[in-house]
Design a protein around this motif. Sequence first.
Motif, PDB file in Angstrom:
ATOM      1  N   ASP A 220       0.452  -0.833  -0.066  1.00 53.81           N
ATOM      2  CA  ASP A 220       0.032  -0.130  -0.060  1.00 53.81           C
ATOM      3  C   ASP A 220       0.776   0.793  -0.186  1.00 53.81           C
ATOM      4  OD1 ASP A 220       0.707   0.765   2.995  1.00 53.81           O
ATOM      5  OD2 ASP A 220      -0.534  -0.842   3.432  1.00 53.81           O
ATOM      6  N   GLY A 221       0.257   2.533   0.707  1.00 55.46           N
ATOM      7  CA  GLY A 221       1.015   3.612  -0.186  1.00 55.46           C
ATOM      8  C   GLY A 221       1.968   3.863   1.020  1.00 55.46           C
ATOM      9  N   SER A 222       2.059   3.410   1.971  1.00 54.12           N
ATOM     10  CA  SER A 222       2.907   3.035   3.201  1.00 54.12           C
ATOM     11  C   SER A 222       3.833   1.919   3.727  1.00 54.12           C
ATOM     12  CB  SER A 222       2.532   4.178   4.385  1.00 54.12           C
ATOM     13  OG  SER A 222       1.581   3.432   5.270  1.00 54.12           O
ATOM     14  N   THR A 223       2.850   0.696   2.797  1.00 57.45           N
ATOM     15  CA  THR A 223       3.791  -0.248   3.081  1.00 57.45           C
ATOM     16  C   THR A 223       4.494  -1.190   1.382  1.00 57.45           C
ATOM     17  OG1 THR A 223       2.771  -0.600   4.648  1.00 57.45           O
ATOM     18  CG2 THR A 223       3.384  -2.796   4.391  1.00 57.45           C
ATOM     19  N   VAL A 224       6.080  -1.243   2.135  1.00 50.42           N
ATOM     20  CA  VAL A 224       7.020  -2.267   1.032  1.00 50.42           C
ATOM     21  C   VAL A 224       7.263  -3.434   1.409  1.00 50.42           C
ATOM     22  CG1 VAL A 224       6.901   0.105  -0.503  1.00 50.42           C
ATOM     23  CG2 VAL A 224       8.937  -0.758   0.655  1.00 50.42           C
ATOM     24  N   ARG A 225       7.815  -4.108   0.292  1.00 53.04           N
ATOM     25  CA  ARG A 225       9.082  -5.365   0.442  1.00 53.04           C
ATOM     26  C   ARG A 225      10.024  -4.046  -0.880  1.00 53.04           C
ATOM     27  NH1 ARG A 225       4.117  -9.038  -0.253  1.00 53.04           N
ATOM     28  NH2 ARG A 225       3.536  -9.171   1.468  1.00 53.04           N
ATOM     29  N   ALA A 226      11.342  -5.239   0.074  1.00 54.65           N
ATOM     30  CA  ALA A 226      12.644  -4.322  -0.573  1.00 54.65           C
ATOM     31  C   ALA A 226      13.971  -5.735  -0.478  1.00 54.65           C
ATOM     32  CB  ALA A 226      13.158  -3.338  -0.444  1.00 54.65           C
ATOM     33  N   PHE A 227      15.214  -5.522  -1.441  1.00 55.99           N
ATOM     34  CA  PHE A 227      16.351  -6.404  -1.259  1.00 55.99           C
ATOM     35  C   PHE A 227      17.094  -5.597  -0.861  1.00 55.99           C
ATOM     36  CE2 PHE A 227      14.154 -10.157  -3.908  1.00 55.99           C
ATOM     37  CZ  PHE A 227      14.548 -11.183  -3.422  1.00 55.99           C
ATOM     38  N   LEU A 228      17.797  -6.067   0.764  1.00 58.08           N
ATOM     39  CA  LEU A 228      18.678  -4.810   1.099  1.00 58.08           C
ATOM     40  C   LEU A 228      20.091  -4.922   0.430  1.00 58.08           C
ATOM     41  CD1 LEU A 228      17.966  -4.411   4.699  1.00 58.08           C
ATOM     42  CD2 LEU A 228      16.544  -3.055   2.631  1.00 58.08           C
ATOM     43  N   LEU A 229      20.344  -4.147  -0.582  1.00 55.17           N
ATOM     44  CA  LEU A 229      22.000  -5.405  -1.523  1.00 55.17           C
ATOM     45  C   LEU A 229      22.471  -4.379  -0.098  1.00 55.17           C
ATOM     46  CD1 LEU A 229      20.867  -3.306  -4.888  1.00 55.17           C
ATOM     47  CD2 LEU A 229      20.831  -6.406  -3.210  1.00 55.17           C
ATOM     48  N   PRO A 230      24.071  -5.085  -0.194  1.00 53.01           N
ATOM     49  CA  PRO A 230      24.311  -6.287  -1.288  1.00 53.01           C
ATOM     50  C   PRO A 230      23.505  -7.788  -0.663  1.00 53.01           C
ATOM     51  CG  PRO A 230      26.274  -5.724  -0.520  1.00 53.01           C
ATOM     52  CD  PRO A 230      25.660  -4.822   0.130  1.00 53.01           C
ATOM     53  N   GLY A 231      23.661  -7.717   0.558  1.00 53.70           N
ATOM     54  CA  GLY A 231      23.337  -9.165   1.312  1.00 53.70           C
ATOM     55  C   GLY A 231      22.022  -9.334   0.759  1.00 53.70           C
ATOM     56  N   PHE A 232      20.548  -9.049  -0.332  1.00 52.21           N
ATOM     57  CA  PHE A 232      19.510 -10.171   0.097  1.00 52.21           C
ATOM     58  C   PHE A 232      18.953 -10.063   0.919  1.00 52.21           C
ATOM     59  CE2 PHE A 232      22.194 -10.181  -4.190  1.00 52.21           C
ATOM     60  CZ  PHE A 232      22.076  -9.628  -5.473  1.00 52.21           C
ATOM     61  N   GLN A 233      18.884  -9.431   1.318  1.00 55.16           N
ATOM     62  CA  GLN A 233      18.330  -9.756   3.273  1.00 55.16           C
ATOM     63  C   GLN A 233      16.576  -9.767   1.833  1.00 55.16           C
ATOM     64  OE1 GLN A 233      20.641  -7.574   3.539  1.00 55.16           O
ATOM     65  NE2 GLN A 233      22.285  -9.457   4.839  1.00 55.16           N
ATOM     66  N   HIS A 234      15.725  -9.883   2.047  1.00 61.38           N
ATOM     67  CA  HIS A 234      14.123  -9.619   2.030  1.00 61.38           C
ATOM     68  C   HIS A 234      13.445  -9.006   3.471  1.00 61.38           C
ATOM     69  CE1 HIS A 234      10.211 -10.026   0.439  1.00 61.38           C
ATOM     70  NE2 HIS A 234      10.571  -9.823  -1.095  1.00 61.38           N
ATOM     71  N   ILE A 235      12.863  -8.084   3.108  1.00 62.29           N
ATOM     72  CA  ILE A 235      11.963  -7.346   4.358  1.00 62.29           C
ATOM     73  C   ILE A 235      11.388  -6.593   3.839  1.00 62.29           C
ATOM     74  CG2 ILE A 235      14.701  -7.058   5.981  1.00 62.29           C
ATOM     75  CD1 ILE A 235      14.134  -3.478   4.747  1.00 62.29           C
ATOM     76  N   THR A 236      10.056  -6.485   4.936  1.00 66.85           N
ATOM     77  CA  THR A 236       8.783  -5.849   4.908  1.00 66.85           C
ATOM     78  C   THR A 236       9.101  -4.387   5.602  1.00 66.85           C
ATOM     79  OG1 THR A 236       7.564  -7.358   4.910  1.00 66.85           O
ATOM     80  CG2 THR A 236       6.506  -5.328   5.508  1.00 66.85           C
ATOM     81  N   LEU A 237       9.145  -3.470   4.874  1.00 68.72           N
ATOM     82  CA  LEU A 237       9.579  -2.647   5.655  1.00 68.72           C
ATOM     83  C   LEU A 237       7.861  -0.636   5.298  1.00 68.72           C
ATOM     84  CD1 LEU A 237      11.531  -0.015   6.561  1.00 68.72           C
ATOM     85  CD2 LEU A 237      11.751   1.405   4.140  1.00 68.72           C
TER      86      LEU A 237
END
Length: 922
Positions: free
Chosen positions: A200-217
């Motif tokens: 939604d407008g204020s919640t995303v999922r992302a890959f953190l680099l360079p370690g490829f940690q997948h998080i919900t932010l």
Amino acid sequence: MSAAPAATAATAPVLRKGIVKQVLSGDSVIIRGQPKGGPPPEKQINFAGVIAPKLARRPTGNTSDVPPSKDEPYAWEAREYLRQRLVGQEVYFHAERPPNANRDYGFICLGKDPTTSENIVESIVSEGLVSVRREGVRQTPELTRLIELEDAAKAARKGKWSDSPLSEHVRNITWNVDSKPFFDQHSSKPIKAIIEHVRDGSTVRAFLLPGFQHITLVMTGIRCPGFKLDADGKPDTTAEVPLAEEARYFVESRLLQRDVEIRLECVHNSNFLGTIIFPKGNIAEALLREGFAKCVEWSMPYVKEGVERYLDAEKHAKTNRLRLWKDYQAPTATYNTKDKDFSGTVCEVFNGDAIAVKISNTVTKKVFFSSIKPPQRETVRNPDEEGNPPPPRPKGSRPLYDIPWMFEAREFLRKKLIGKKVHCTLDYVTPARDNFPEKCCYTVTLGGTNVAEALLSKGLAKLFNRQDDEQRSMKYDELRAAEAQARKGLKGMFAKDDIPTHRINDLTLDHSRIKHQYLPSWQRALRTEAIVEFVASGSRFRIYCPKDSCLVTFLLAGISCPRSSRPALNGIPAQEGEPYGDEALQFSKDRILQRDVSVKIESTDKAATSVIGWLWTENNANLSVALVEEGLATVHFTAEKTEHYRALSEAEARAKAKRKNIWKDYVEKVDEENKENEEEKEDPTVPADRKVRYENVVITEVTPELHFYAQHADQGAKLEELMSKLRQEFRAMPPVTGSYNPRRGDLCASKFSEDNEWYRAKVEKIEKGGNVSILYVDYGNRETVPTTRLAMLPPAFLSDKPYAHEYSLALVVLPTDEDDKADAIKAFAQDTLNKTLQLNVEYRISGAEFVTLVDPAAKSDIGKDLINDGFLIAEKNKKDRRLQKLLNDYKEAEQSARKNRNGIWQYGDSTEDQAGEFGLGR
């Protein structure tokens, strides 16, 4: 780079224009079409004739027993090649769905001119990142072209055809990040990332680099409209939520699969809170400015920087009524300027969260502090060990004293604000609901200091944690910082131990102990310090005595005050007051309500439910005398035998003469035979007689203010006898050193430092280091002594009134120069100390007696002689016809001193045009 495939006009595919929203893999993208009054249509296009390595999929549901999938070699490189080149770019595309297929297949071209644009399918084949389908497909010129490009990539050892180990081209993805340790390691550090999904407008999922940690932010400090969840707990995009889809589109079009920086700021329910920085700035700030989001209080404290920009962005959206704020109206828009912004004098404090501000003589407004709440019972009274709720508050208990920290909060505000002028600015209004009336909440400042912020910094209040930021202070950030400081320092309500308790003896309910337990000690004390908690009428109050920790009803002695009106209460009808009763009530309120006062308690009423005595205000004015002088009370016959009767009678005479209030229709009764003489006395042109009643006194002490203490000569024998008995008592029964614990206002015994003898003394101040400032009440001198030199005064020596009385010289003024002042005090002391002189009381001001002194041996006026010698100055503007002759004599003496250049006049007249400096304009 390959151009788009050439074709004849008859066979040329139809190309459409769109923008690449997302790359799903090396052979699949999502393209947004042209918007038509809402979020634009989207189409997934799979590249015809090629196969890309598969990307790993995020585990979903309960897959703890299934190992997570992994990338096929070069899957990430293929996806990244397309993402970096296409996302957000305008392209031309062709797609069609083959028979018996459920997907659209085609190609896309990158460039402004479709005839010369780059065929992206051919480009990724040329890079060796995908494979060409060679079997089971229809042979076409386009496929032949792709096979040629793949063979060339193989020959050049490009991409997946290179000799590099395949294991080096597979990501090591962490799908489930241990949030707390990871946050501790990377807190507030900028981390490069790629946004993979916008929930939604204020919640995303992302890959953190360079370690490829997948998080919900979750974006810190803001909240956009969110989607409702379906039965599986997933966002239901079919449920209509105003602006939810628009907010998500706003973020997707700027962040999805873009390179960003993320700053982690908090962990909440295993989710990360943070800030996302994209090439044009902070996305949260952009959402606020466009009206797609609101600031939320629970996460705003974690925003590391730019809080002011968040608030400014939201304010911009409110002002322009954008989207979420389209119906916005300022919370104070309907209130006039007088209610929004005003200054006034604080006259009452209500339990730590509100004050009464007097704006004019007729207008008083109750003002609540914005965004704070005072100490409350539920925050400090916890269930017992068995989990049972705290018992209800017992009947008769008082929250001010029962609830920890509430009394401290009230006292902080009382000492800081009562009688002070404050400025109030309206923040919001809480509408009336249930049985609670409307509350106007303000930011209150005293000399530039925010009172609520000062209260929070001491830990004497807490901040409202509201989602709706409309109902909050305009200085909310400062308030939040103050509370955080108090929490960190474990101050006040945030302390883990030393919780204050106040065991109050409420003598307004329990009258049985007044007469026998408390009254004797109150009668022995010269004065008792108190706080006026409530004013019921002009002469009836409820006072709190800190020394004894008790509440008691107090009645003013020596006067009769008209009864004030009373509102309807608990079924009892309203009662009208007597004439000037309400004025008397207001007069007393203005001077003593919640002020520090001193009282002399002398007796109780007939039923022993209240105490009767005298009360002095903060400026040492006798309130009984003040009410009488204002014409709001009359002298009661019981005052005739008291030491204050003369002052009361004179005050009443002045009120009658000025026809004040209850005396407005007063007509003095005069005997016919004396009428002519009385009229003559009232003639202002005829001097009135000065009354002279000399008393023989011995001057025992002179103060730096030209006050002095004197003993009446006829009481000398009694004083000597008293001192002799006191010393015999202590010789017979010596006190235990250090056993006496002095308290301010106590009458005790003290050893004088010069002769080491015992004298009666009053405790004036408890100082640090175990020292005590005392006044020797029978002689007038002061001294600071250690507590070891003090002892409890035996009861037999408490009844005698002090033998030393304080006076001031009448009709004279000290010079302002410090050296001249010291010379004047020294000269006065030389002429008076330890001498028997004649004293006459000339007038009184607020209970203080101003006198003249005559040396019987020389038949000379001490004050006049000191003026003549140039040590003192005659008072210029004393308007009392009785004293005009004496004042003229003093002025003549001053003129003589000027002429002869005596004392302060030796260098001429230093008082010209400086009358105010010498106090001569009084």
